[in-house]
Scaffold this active site. Structure first.
Site, PDB file in Angstrom:
ATOM      1  N   LYS A  11       0.824  -1.213   0.000  1.00 19.34           N
ATOM      2  CA  LYS A  11       0.000   0.000   0.000  1.00 19.34           C
ATOM      3  C   LYS A  11       0.861   1.267   0.000  1.00 19.34           C
ATOM      4  CE  LYS A  11      -3.861  -2.341   2.348  1.00 19.34           C
ATOM      5  NZ  LYS A  11      -4.793  -2.266   3.506  1.00 19.34           N
ATOM      6  N   TYR A  51     -12.852  -2.968  -2.482  1.00 23.27           N
ATOM      7  CA  TYR A  51     -13.313  -2.941  -1.094  1.00 23.27           C
ATOM      8  C   TYR A  51     -14.841  -2.829  -1.040  1.00 23.27           C
ATOM      9  CZ  TYR A  51      -8.501  -2.456   0.658  1.00 23.27           C
ATOM     10  OH  TYR A  51      -7.179  -2.672   0.989  1.00 23.27           O
ATOM     11  N   ASN A 114      -1.856   0.092   7.218  1.00 17.71           N
ATOM     12  CA  ASN A 114      -1.361  -1.236   7.599  1.00 17.71           C
ATOM     13  C   ASN A 114      -0.566  -1.938   6.501  1.00 17.71           C
ATOM     14  OD1 ASN A 114      -3.399  -1.896   5.900  1.00 17.71           O
ATOM     15  ND2 ASN A 114      -4.622  -3.030   7.375  1.00 17.71           N
ATOM     16  N   HIS A 117      -1.954  -5.563   1.484  1.00 15.45           N
ATOM     17  CA  HIS A 117      -3.178  -6.310   1.205  1.00 15.45           C
ATOM     18  C   HIS A 117      -2.798  -7.699   0.710  1.00 15.45           C
ATOM     19  CE1 HIS A 117      -7.058  -7.499  -0.466  1.00 15.45           C
ATOM     20  NE2 HIS A 117      -6.361  -7.973  -1.479  1.00 15.45           N
ATOM     21  N   GLU A 128      -9.297 -10.824  -7.751  1.00 16.10           N
ATOM     22  CA  GLU A 128      -8.371  -9.692  -7.581  1.00 16.10           C
ATOM     23  C   GLU A 128      -7.246  -9.735  -8.612  1.00 16.10           C
ATOM     24  OE1 GLU A 128      -7.430  -9.869  -3.383  1.00 16.10           O
ATOM     25  OE2 GLU A 128      -9.441  -9.171  -2.841  1.00 16.10           O
TER      26      GLU A 128
HETATM   27  P1  IDP Z   1      -7.711  -6.886   5.426  1.00 12.12           P
HETATM   28  O1  IDP Z   1      -6.898  -5.825   4.720  1.00 12.12           O
HETATM   29  O2  IDP Z   1      -6.969  -7.454   6.610  1.00 12.12           O
HETATM   30  O3  IDP Z   1      -8.245  -7.953   4.511  1.00 12.12           O
HETATM   31  P2  IDP Z   1     -10.391  -5.653   5.457  1.00 12.12           P
HETATM   32  O4  IDP Z   1     -11.420  -5.841   6.522  1.00 12.12           O
HETATM   33  O5  IDP Z   1     -10.616  -6.257   4.125  1.00 12.12           O
HETATM   34  O6  IDP Z   1      -8.993  -6.146   6.089  1.00 12.12           O
HETATM   35  O7  IDP Z   1     -10.190  -4.090   5.329  1.00 12.12           O
HETATM   36  C1  IDP Z   1      -9.525  -3.513   4.232  1.00 12.12           C
HETATM   37  C2  IDP Z   1      -8.673  -2.348   4.688  1.00 12.12           C
HETATM   38  O8  IDP Z   1      -9.504  -1.291   5.178  1.00 12.12           O
HETATM   39  C3  IDP Z   1      -7.742  -2.654   5.868  1.00 12.12           C
HETATM   40  O9  IDP Z   1      -6.558  -3.310   5.451  1.00 12.12           O
HETATM   41  C4  IDP Z   1      -7.499  -1.274   6.431  1.00 12.12           C
HETATM   42  O10 IDP Z   1      -6.532  -0.551   5.657  1.00 12.12           O
HETATM   43  C5  IDP Z   1      -8.860  -0.626   6.260  1.00 12.12           C
HETATM   44  N1  IDP Z   1      -9.695  -0.793   7.451  1.00 12.12           N
HETATM   45  C6  IDP Z   1     -10.347  -1.906   7.851  1.00 12.12           C
HETATM   46  N2  IDP Z   1     -11.025  -1.707   9.000  1.00 12.12           N
HETATM   47  C7  IDP Z   1     -10.782  -0.415   9.333  1.00 12.12           C
HETATM   48  C8  IDP Z   1     -11.204   0.415  10.443  1.00 12.12           C
HETATM   49  O11 IDP Z   1     -11.926  -0.015  11.357  1.00 12.12           O
HETATM   50  N3  IDP Z   1     -10.739   1.710  10.453  1.00 12.12           N
HETATM   51  C9  IDP Z   1      -9.925   2.205   9.450  1.00 12.12           C
HETATM   52  N4  IDP Z   1      -9.537   1.475   8.403  1.00 12.12           N
HETATM   53  C10 IDP Z   1      -9.942   0.178   8.342  1.00 12.12           C
HETATM   54 MG    MG Z   2      -9.664  -7.813   3.019  1.00  4.95          MG
END
Ligand code: IDP
Ligand code: MG
Length: 134
Positions: A11, A51, A114, A117, A128
């Site tokens: 990212k 997303y 974070n 992905h 994807e």
């Molecule tokens: P993942 O990346 O671990 O698969 P997902 O639930 O698919 O998690 O969420 C996609 C991305 O959205 C996360 O990697 C993060 O960057 C962001 N995200 C998810 N939950 C939150 C939140 O509660 N607050 C802010 N950003 C979030």
């Molecule tokens: Mg995800």
């Protein structure tokens, strides 16, 4: 054991912080190989697809702002059980759950920023890879 392909995306924060080398090394040290890779700039329409499970969340606009803040490194990664394996070395989604020793546990300082992905299922990996590599 199945040889799988998964979609991995480093990212904008990972690229901007100069952590791609470290993250790729962790993926390679796990035993996986890069099949294809390219730098791309994401936009809101592709993020709404990628997303789709999050578009109704109050923080979705923040995800768009984050994910369009600079280029990402999109990759196809291959190896034995690579879909689950990449998820393991990535670490958990929530900042407070991401354990030390994982990519997110070692480098992420919030749930949003974070770094990485990785596809979460064979169906997601297929969709994807098609979305980002055609
Ligand atoms: P993942 O990346 O671990 O698969 P997902 O639930 O698919 O998690 O969420 C996609 C991305 O959205 C996360 O990697 C993060 O960057 C962001 N995200 C998810 N939950 C939150 C939140 O509660 N607050 C802010 N950003 C979030
Ligand atoms: Mg995800």
């Amino acid at each position: 054991m199945t040889v799988e392909r998964t979609y991995v995306m480093l990212k904008p924060d990972c690229v901007q912080r100069g952590l791609c080398g470290d993250v790729i090394a962790r993926i390679e040290h796990k035993g996986y190989r890069i099949v294809d890779a390219k730098m791309i700039q994401l936009d809101e329409p592709i993020l709404r697809e990628h997303y789709a499970h999050l578009t109704d969340k109050p923080f979705f606009p923040e995800i768009v702002e984050y994910m369009t803040s600079g280029p990402v490194l999109a990759m196809i990664i291959e190896g034995e059980d690579a879909i689950q394996g990449v998820r393991i070395i990535m670490g958990k989604t929530k900042f407070e759950d991401a354990e030390a020793g994982t990519i997110r546990g070692d480098y992420a300082s919030s749930t949003r920023y974070n770094l990485i992905h990785g596809s979460d299922s064979p169906e997601a990996a297929e969709a994807e890879i098609k979305r980002f590599f055609g």
